[in-house]
Design a protein around this motif. Structure first.
Motif, PDB file in Angstrom:
ATOM      1  N   CYS A 297       0.837  -1.192   0.000  1.00  0.00           N
ATOM      2  CA  CYS A 297       0.000   0.000   0.000  1.00  0.00           C
ATOM      3  C   CYS A 297       0.878   1.251   0.000  1.00  0.00           C
ATOM      4  O   CYS A 297       2.098   1.166  -0.130  1.00  0.00           O
ATOM      5  CB  CYS A 297      -0.975  -0.019   1.171  1.00  0.00           C
ATOM      6  N   GLU A 298       0.252   2.411   0.169  1.00  0.00           N
ATOM      7  CA  GLU A 298       0.974   3.660  -0.056  1.00  0.00           C
ATOM      8  C   GLU A 298       1.521   4.306   1.211  1.00  0.00           C
ATOM      9  O   GLU A 298       2.594   4.900   1.183  1.00  0.00           O
ATOM     10  CB  GLU A 298       0.052   4.662  -0.773  1.00  0.00           C
TER      11      GLU A 298
ATOM     12  N   ASP B 193      -1.904   3.328   6.527  1.00  0.00           N
ATOM     13  CA  ASP B 193      -2.572   2.179   5.917  1.00  0.00           C
ATOM     14  C   ASP B 193      -1.985   0.876   6.447  1.00  0.00           C
ATOM     15  O   ASP B 193      -2.710  -0.065   6.771  1.00  0.00           O
ATOM     16  CB  ASP B 193      -2.430   2.227   4.391  1.00  0.00           C
TER      17      ASP B 193
ATOM     18  N   SER C 177      -2.820  -2.494  -2.790  1.00  0.00           N
ATOM     19  CA  SER C 177      -3.911  -1.818  -2.101  1.00  0.00           C
ATOM     20  C   SER C 177      -3.647  -0.314  -2.108  1.00  0.00           C
ATOM     21  O   SER C 177      -3.510   0.318  -1.072  1.00  0.00           O
ATOM     22  CB  SER C 177      -4.028  -2.337  -0.662  1.00  0.00           C
ATOM     23  N   TYR C 178      -3.543   0.240  -3.314  1.00  0.00           N
ATOM     24  CA  TYR C 178      -3.282   1.669  -3.463  1.00  0.00           C
ATOM     25  C   TYR C 178      -4.595   2.445  -3.423  1.00  0.00           C
ATOM     26  O   TYR C 178      -5.673   1.892  -3.605  1.00  0.00           O
ATOM     27  CB  TYR C 178      -2.569   1.933  -4.788  1.00  0.00           C
ATOM     28  N   ASP C 179      -4.462   3.743  -3.201  1.00  0.00           N
ATOM     29  CA  ASP C 179      -5.657   4.602  -3.170  1.00  0.00           C
ATOM     30  C   ASP C 179      -6.447   4.457  -4.465  1.00  0.00           C
ATOM     31  O   ASP C 179      -5.868   4.209  -5.534  1.00  0.00           O
ATOM     32  CB  ASP C 179      -5.261   6.067  -2.984  1.00  0.00           C
TER      33      ASP C 179
ATOM     34  N   GLY D  61      -3.499   6.994  -7.282  1.00  0.00           N
ATOM     35  CA  GLY D  61      -3.347   5.618  -6.810  1.00  0.00           C
ATOM     36  C   GLY D  61      -3.391   4.618  -7.946  1.00  0.00           C
ATOM     37  O   GLY D  61      -2.634   3.638  -7.954  1.00  0.00           O
TER      38      GLY D  61
ATOM     39  N   LYS E   4     -11.485   5.503  -0.288  1.00  0.00           N
ATOM     40  CA  LYS E   4     -10.260   6.004  -0.900  1.00  0.00           C
ATOM     41  C   LYS E   4      -9.068   5.102  -0.637  1.00  0.00           C
ATOM     42  O   LYS E   4      -8.265   4.840  -1.516  1.00  0.00           O
ATOM     43  CB  LYS E   4      -9.965   7.415  -0.374  1.00  0.00           C
ATOM     44  N   ASP E   5      -8.953   4.612   0.613  1.00  0.00           N
ATOM     45  CA  ASP E   5      -7.771   3.828   0.974  1.00  0.00           C
ATOM     46  C   ASP E   5      -8.167   2.704   1.928  1.00  0.00           C
ATOM     47  O   ASP E   5      -9.290   2.670   2.438  1.00  0.00           O
ATOM     48  CB  ASP E   5      -6.684   4.731   1.588  1.00  0.00           C
TER      49      ASP E   5
END
Length: 590
Positions: free
Chosen positions: A260-261, A265, A303-305, A310, A337-338
């Motif tokens: 993820c970013e 998260d 699991s990016y935005d 994203g 969004k996330d």
């Protein structure tokens, strides 16, 4: 803590590797070795080998390997000294107090000092969050619904509003201004002088895979800029080769890794039970990070935005993962969004369902591509199909390409034969079709010249460990200096010394290195797969070719670096002579 080499060797030899690993892995004896399911990656058939003779383990699936000390470092996330202490206690060996002179020598090393000052800074931030001064940071984390246990687990902290608190604290602990600056904990300019890099921020300690603090990320309280600030790169902090949360995710044994970013998260997912989550460190995902992940999982769940940035980040990561020989799937987070927002709104069970139904990365790419075309318009629909054909050309394996043509044809209601023809036509016109590669193992690798050189050196070291009687014939032509990789030369130097004495001990050679990555690499040098050849003559030819390749590369390196140094010139002349002799020499396996 520094321990003498003789003591480390006593600790290692008093802990039989089969007995120790049997406490973690179910092993079955097959021939002279023991085999079991690898504890470091998800597999269904045993590829994890433990050799009582070598006192080493090696996984032919993921490349994990080392001696009994390495195993505890990797499985229990212990540092080298911690693993030595654990095994010493197990064997009933009393360890001495620190040797002042050697301890001082170790403490003076740049790397040790930088790790030490980062640890001290992390302790300071941790303490500040839990005081009145840190109430704004604590309030922010409480609003993000983090438990005390989670905050403690990740070592979260707070940098005060005052811009020189940390500097003053570290100076009071005896650290120099130069070291504080080199650790990336302060800024220096003409107007302000020296001041804290992080202030008025919630702090996220960044740890390496052995839980050592190597840098920090800070989230500003309020509307200041930048929103997130990260440590600069230092001698111990390389953003492109580390991942936030990997020190915990590496032991999750979930069979995949969630990429993820952001820090929050990762923390939110771990709190919800998804302990395989990691994030890049304020930069885009890199090939170095992909190589790191490949050690722990073959499948990466992105699991990016769900916003445009994203999506673009996910598309870029897919390409990097594919280049590294890994598969990626994309988690659909909509309408949120996330992952942090998703889990707060719908909970862990729903998030698990999204994991289970994560989208194939190729179809995710096509879905994003489709947004650029109006499929009700025949011309745009044809253009979209051509673009699909272009992307299908990038599959290098014929079987994989055929499978995707079939799946795409079904999904987008295109005739299989028509799409197949279009792919063939497009490939012929553009030259885009990759050559069909049939890898020997499950992972496709680039057969570069550099890899070939390294492989020949690894093969020779493995051969010498497997058949030490060959050393007398080979040592006439090959010396440790002929191994052009730094770590390989160190291993060869020690191995050749032991071969001279007639008593080789591969497991002790691994103990020369304290870093887990170095130990893993050293172990691989003794477990490179030798080609199975039927006749002795074929085996002898293969060995001769390997020895010649090692010597030739060494000679070419020395020739390329030749200057006016007489000693270097003599080495080149000697190397050429040895190469000529090798060409006429028979190396016997009898």
């Amino acid at each position: 803590m520094y321990y003498p080499e003789e003591l480390i060797e006593e600790v290692r030899t008093r802990n039989d590797i089969v007995e120790v690993i049997s406490g973690y892995v179910r092993l079955q004896k097959k021939g002279s070795n023991y085999f079991g399911l690898c504890p470091f990656h998800n597999e269904k058939s045993p590829s994890f080998s433990v050799s009582p003779g070598k006192q080493m383990y090696y996984c032919f699936g993921c490349g994990a390997g080392g001696n009994v000390i390495t195993f505890l470092m990797e499985y229990e996330n212990q540092t080298f000294p911690e693993a030595v202490r654990t095994l010493a206690q197990r064997a009933g060996i009393a360890l001495p107090e620190a040797d002042d002179s050697k301890e001082a020598k170790q403490a003076d090393s740049r790397r040790a000092k930088l790790l030490e000052i980062n640890k001290e800074a992390a302790k300071y931030f941790y303490y500040q969050l839990r005081t009145e001064r840190g109430s704004v940071g604590m309030e922010y984390l409480r609003k993000r619904e983090l438990s005390d246990e989670t905050m403690n687990h990740f070592g979260l902290g707070y940098a005060n509003k005052y811009s020189n608190d940390l500097i003053q604290y570290l100076k009071s602990k005896g650290y120099s201004e130069d070291l504080i600056r080199d650790a990336g904990l302060c800024n220096v300019d003409e107007k302000h002088g020296m001041y804290d890099k992080f202030w008025n921020r919630v702090m996220f300690p960044i740890q390496d895979i052995n839980h050592r603090v190597i840098g920090f990320g800070g989230r500003v309280m309020g509307d200041g800029k930048p929103k997130y600030l990260n440590s600069p790169e230092t001698e111990i902090f390389d953003k492109s080769r580390n991942l936030y949360g990997l020190n915990f995710a590496r032991t999750s044994r979930k069979g995949n890794v969630i990429l993820c970013e952001g820090y929050m998260d990762v923390i939110a997912m771990h709190q919800a039970g998804f302990t395989q989550a990691v994030a890049s460190l304020g930069t885009a995902f890199t090939s170095g990070q992909a190589s790191l992940l490949r050690r722990y999982a073959n499948e990466i769940l992105l699991s990016y935005d769900s916003d445009g940035a994203g999506v673009n980040a996910a598309l870029r990561a897919i390409g990097i993962l594919k280049e590294a020989g890994m598969t990626g799937r994309v988690i659909n987070l909509e309408p949120y969004k996330d992952p942090d927002e998703f889990i707060k709104a719908l909970g862990g069970e729903e998030f698990q369902k999204r994991l289970d139904h994560a989208e194939n990365s190729f179809f995710f790419e096509l879905r994003q591509l489709q947004k650029n075309y109006d499929l009700s318009d025949p011309e745009q629909k044809t253009a979209f199909h051509r673009e699909i054909a272009r992307k299908l050309c990038t599959f290098s394996e014929e079987v994989e390409r055929e499978n995707y043509i079939e799946a795409v044809a079904q999904k987008y209601h295109i005739s299989f034969e028509n799409l197949r023809r279009l792919v063939g036509t497009y490939a012929a016109q553009t030259g885009l079709a990759q050559p069909v590669i049939r890898p020997k193992s499950g992972v496709q690798k680039k057969n570069t010249a550099a890899e070939g050189i390294k492989n020949s050196q690894k093969l020779l070291l493995t051969w010498l460990v497997e058949q030490p009687q060959l050393y007398r014939q080979i040592s006439k032509y090959i010396s440790p200096k002929d191994f052009t990789e730094g770590l390989y030369e160190k291993v060869a130097d020690r191995l050749f010394e032991e071969l001279e004495q007639g008593n080789i001990n591969p497991a002790s050679i691994i103990s020369m290195f304290e870093e887990e990555e170095d130990q893993r690499e050293a172990a691989s040098l003794f477990h490179t797969k030798l080609e199975r050849l039927e006749s002795t003559a074929e085996q002898e030819k293969a060995l001769h070719d390997i020895v010649c390749a090692v010597k030739r590369n060494s000679y070419e390196r020395d020739s390329a670096q030749l200057g006016t140094d007489v000693a270097a010139l003599n080495r080149v002349i000697a190397g050429k002579k040895q190469l000529e002799e090798l060409a006429k020499t028979h190396i016997s396996l009898e």
